[in-house]
Design an enzyme around this catalytic site. Structure first.
Site, PDB file in Angstrom:
ATOM      1  N   PRO A 162       0.859  -0.870   0.354  1.00 21.21           N
ATOM      2  CA  PRO A 162      -0.336  -0.141  -0.069  1.00 21.21           C
ATOM      3  C   PRO A 162       0.486   1.572   0.000  1.00 21.21           C
ATOM      4  O   PRO A 162       2.453   1.418   0.446  1.00 21.21           O
ATOM      5  CB  PRO A 162      -0.782  -0.612   1.623  1.00 21.21           C
ATOM      6  CG  PRO A 162      -0.071  -0.933   2.347  1.00 21.21           C
ATOM      7  CD  PRO A 162       0.795  -1.939   1.639  1.00 21.21           C
ATOM      8  N   GLY A 200      12.455  -3.203   0.036  1.00 20.23           N
ATOM      9  CA  GLY A 200      13.983  -3.041  -0.526  1.00 20.23           C
ATOM     10  C   GLY A 200      13.859  -3.787  -1.881  1.00 20.23           C
ATOM     11  O   GLY A 200      15.048  -3.808  -2.713  1.00 20.23           O
ATOM     12  N   CYS A 211       3.454   3.179   9.248  1.00 16.23           N
ATOM     13  CA  CYS A 211       3.714   4.898   8.063  1.00 16.23           C
ATOM     14  C   CYS A 211       4.560   5.483   9.729  1.00 16.23           C
ATOM     15  O   CYS A 211       3.558   5.602  10.550  1.00 16.23           O
ATOM     16  CB  CYS A 211       2.509   4.658   7.873  1.00 16.23           C
ATOM     17  SG  CYS A 211       2.689   6.910   7.411  1.00 16.23           S
TER      18      CYS A 211
END
Length: 333
Positions: A17, A214, A101
């Site tokens: 997301p 990554g 987040c």
């Protein structure tokens, strides 16, 4: 967990997301490249769902997007449970709780990575959501925040949530520094620590432990799938969408939807026409395709034509077609 559920069958590979990126239009575009990957919405807060109007603005999607997960931002167990029930009623295949987040705005509302310091709240939320749904309830977290001990504190977090019924964790293999780093810096500056996620899986073989952070190639994804249960790719899947074109064959043993980039671009055309008929702006839809012809002859001209013309009033499919005409066929991998 119910392994037959569509989200569980798809979870081997997912697109993370991402705010402003994994919109309904991007997700429909992604389906021209992979039918099997699990797709996620942008994070939607509980307040937006409960009090925003119309609800379609926050929860609307196209049927082609399945299997599809809704990522929720919130910390109140009752509100999260209500939103999870709404998500299931709307047909979502999974609800994921954002515990990763790092932005100031969500911290102030006790949303996102700051919840790693409150595992009991996450556990209560997961338990409440599971009590009112039949779809998978999952958690996306970091390996830690600020000065937390990456092993002991992450272990405590996972055990606390697992004891409340949590079984599925997607772990971004970076710490989040809530003080001193911007959200953008938090995506790059803290070092990746895949080994920490590998150890977590070894300690909890019965839990689903996925790895995020990554990953840029399917070779890297395949290598990690030997150590963890699933992989999640973020920015690379958006900026270089052709990465998704071999996911179905490589990771699921099924045929890919598109053999060439132009095939995917043309397959997206009916969806663009439908969205234009609904009143969407062309550039809002086609901006997600800008990376499709990356490295191909004419790819730069394709991007430039859309950037210069798709935002204009009345821009229609002819602008998209003209942009495609600047690509030198065949545009294969």
């Amino acid at each position: 967990m119910t392994t037959a559920h569509p989200a569980n069958a798809a979870r081997r590979f997912s697109v993370a997301p991402m705010m402003d990126w994994t919109t309904r239009d991007y997700r429909a575009f992604a389906r021209t490249l992979t039918r099997r990957a699990l797709l996620y919405t942008e994070m939607v807060t509980t307040g937006a769902i409960l009090y925003g109007s119309p609800r379609e603005r926050f929860l609307g999607y196209d049927a082609v997007e399945h299997p599809l997960a809704l990522q929720l931002g919130g910390s109140d167990a009752g509100e999260l449970a209500e939103c999870a029930a709404i998500a299931e009623a709307w047909g979502y295949d999974e609800v994921n709780l954002n515990v990763g987040c790092p932005s100031d705005r969500v911290q102030n509302n006790l949303i996102g990575a700051c919840l790693m310091a409150h595992p009991e709240k996450v556990a209560a939320a997961v338990k409440a959501m599971q009590a009112v749904t039949t779809i998978p309830i999952t958690v996306k977290c970091r390996i830690g925040i600020d000065d937390q001990d990456e092993d002991e504190d992450l272990e405590r977090f996972i055990i606390t949530v697992a004891d409340a019924g949590g079984e599925i964790f997607k772990v971004h293999a970076r710490k989040a520094w809530l003080a001193g780093l911007s959200p953008k810096q938090n995506r790059d500056v803290p070092p990746l620590n895949y080994a920490r996620v590998h150890r977590l899986k070894m300690r909890h073989p019965t839990l689903h432990i996925g790895l995020n952070g990554g990953l840029k190639t399917l070779d890297a994804c395949a290598g990690e799938l030997e150590r963890v249960d699933s992989v999640m790719v973020g920015r690379e899947a958006y900026q270089n969408p052709w990465l998704l074109a071999d996911v179905d064959r490589r990771l699921y043993g099924e045929a890919n939807p598109a053999a060439e980039r132009m095939e995917a671009a043309l397959a997206f055309r009916p969806y663009i026409a439908k969205r234009l008929a609904e009143g969407a702006k062309l550039n809002h839809v086609t901006r997600h395709t800008l990376g499709l012809f990356q490295g191909c002859p004419g790819g730069r001209q394709f991007r430039r034509h859309l950037a210069e013309n798709a935002h204009r009033d009345g821009a229609g499919l002819n602008v998209y077609d003209d942009a495609l005409g600047r690509v030198k066929a065949p545009a294969a991998a």
